[in-house]
Scaffold this motif. Structure first.
Motif, PDB file in Angstrom:
ATOM      1  N   GLU A  52       0.827  -1.200   0.000  1.00 56.48           N
ATOM      2  CA  GLU A  52       0.000   0.000   0.000  1.00 56.48           C
ATOM      3  C   GLU A  52       0.864   1.253   0.000  1.00 56.48           C
ATOM      4  OE1 GLU A  52      -3.652   1.071   0.219  1.00 56.48           O
ATOM      5  OE2 GLU A  52      -3.191  -0.542  -1.173  1.00 56.48           O
ATOM      6  N   TRP A  53       1.899   1.265   0.818  1.00 58.81           N
ATOM      7  CA  TRP A  53       2.801   2.423   0.853  1.00 58.81           C
ATOM      8  C   TRP A  53       3.481   2.632  -0.497  1.00 58.81           C
ATOM      9  CZ3 TRP A  53       5.424   0.892   6.120  1.00 58.81           C
ATOM     10  CH2 TRP A  53       4.610   1.329   7.187  1.00 58.81           C
ATOM     11  N   LEU A  54       3.865   1.533  -1.142  1.00 54.21           N
ATOM     12  CA  LEU A  54       4.552   1.639  -2.427  1.00 54.21           C
ATOM     13  C   LEU A  54       3.641   2.256  -3.481  1.00 54.21           C
ATOM     14  CD1 LEU A  54       7.151   1.004  -3.993  1.00 54.21           C
ATOM     15  CD2 LEU A  54       6.163  -1.248  -4.520  1.00 54.21           C
ATOM     16  N   GLY A  55       2.364   1.876  -3.484  1.00 61.50           N
ATOM     17  CA  GLY A  55       1.399   2.497  -4.384  1.00 61.50           C
ATOM     18  C   GLY A  55       1.354   1.943  -5.788  1.00 61.50           C
ATOM     19  N   ARG A  56       2.135   0.905  -6.084  1.00 56.12           N
ATOM     20  CA  ARG A  56       2.114   0.314  -7.415  1.00 56.12           C
ATOM     21  C   ARG A  56       1.019  -0.765  -7.484  1.00 56.12           C
ATOM     22  NH1 ARG A  56       8.457  -0.441  -9.314  1.00 56.12           N
ATOM     23  NH2 ARG A  56       9.140   1.716  -8.841  1.00 56.12           N
ATOM     24  N   PRO A  57       0.521  -1.068  -8.695  1.00 60.03           N
ATOM     25  CA  PRO A  57      -0.552  -2.056  -8.807  1.00 60.03           C
ATOM     26  C   PRO A  57      -0.151  -3.419  -8.246  1.00 60.03           C
ATOM     27  CG  PRO A  57      -0.358  -0.791 -10.834  1.00 60.03           C
ATOM     28  CD  PRO A  57       0.831  -0.421  -9.993  1.00 60.03           C
TER      29      PRO A  57
END
Length: 236
Positions: free
Chosen positions: A22-27
């Motif tokens: 979630e923190w990374l934000g990538r799919p």
């Protein structure tokens, strides 16, 4: 392919990997695994038979929380999720992850063993006594070393070690080993993490809801769907 994280319930340590994604934000996508009644197809996908398992965008299989969290952190260096390998900050992060895995995680193993095999009587009492000693010792070391002079386990900023702590530390609330007031620094860290949107998201996921998240989450896939995507057939 869009990465798939196989996460375990109940109360899996894979919780931390969900937070970090979630923190990374990538799919990414998720696949839910009941670790008390593992489907046979999961053990064909991941012969180690443990969660978490991350299928990367290249289709590679990555197991073990430390490896998965370091993989995620390496893709989020500019966000402060991780640090350049070989740097003092990277070494410090790895130290924190290793402590959480070998000392804190392992301390709870007798309790999970007792639950899995539904032990009672003297066997359950012996395992609980062993676990209480180990869990308290691990938290004492955590207070005196990793949390002695810092706000976050990862350093000055929240990072993947904190994500892993959020998943493992909550086991005390599940097993009722001690009162959090015994370890105020660890308690304060957990309380800060519980306010983080990604941590709240991971709780919602485990509880069976489908929260929107920060934008990277692309929904759940079944074990069968994941196996088909990986070119594995259902068992005959």
């Amino acid at each position: 392919m869009i990465p798939i994280l196989f996460y375990g319930v109940p109360e899996g340590c894979s919780f931390g990997s969900i937070v970090a994604l979630e923190w990374l934000g990538r799919p990414y996508r998720l696949c839910r695994i009941d670790m008390l009644q593992k489907p046979e197809l999961f053990t064909r996908i991941a012969p180690v038979g443990e969660s978490p398992v991350l299928i990367t965008s290249e289709g590679r299989q990555l197991t073990q929380s430390i490896a998965i969290l370091n993989h995620i952190a390496a893709h989020g260096l500019e966000m402060g999720l991780g640090h350049r390998q070989g740097s003092p900050a990277f070494d410090d992060l790895n130290r924190s992850l290793a402590f959480l895995s070998t000392s804190l995680f392992s301390a709870y193993s007798p309790l999970w063993f007792s639950l899995k095999y539904e032990l009672d009587g003297p066997s359950q009492a012996a395992l609980r006594h062993q676990a209480e000693t180990l869990v308290r010792s691990a938290h004492q070391k955590l207070e005196k070393t990793l949390l002695q002079d810092r706000t976050w386990l990862s350093g000055e900023r929240i990072g993947v070690a904190d994500a892993y702590f959020a998943g493992v530390a909550r086991w005390n609330d599940y097993h009722k080993v001690f009162d959090w007031s015994e370890f105020p620094k660890a308690q304060a860290l957990l309380q800060r993490l519980q306010q983080d949107p990604a941590v709240r998201f991971a709780h919602d996921i485990e509880e069976g809801r489908e929260p929107a998240g920060a934008g990277g989450f692309r929904g759940h896939v079944s074990v069968a769907e994941a196996a088909a995507e990986l070119g594995l057939a259902e068992p005959a």
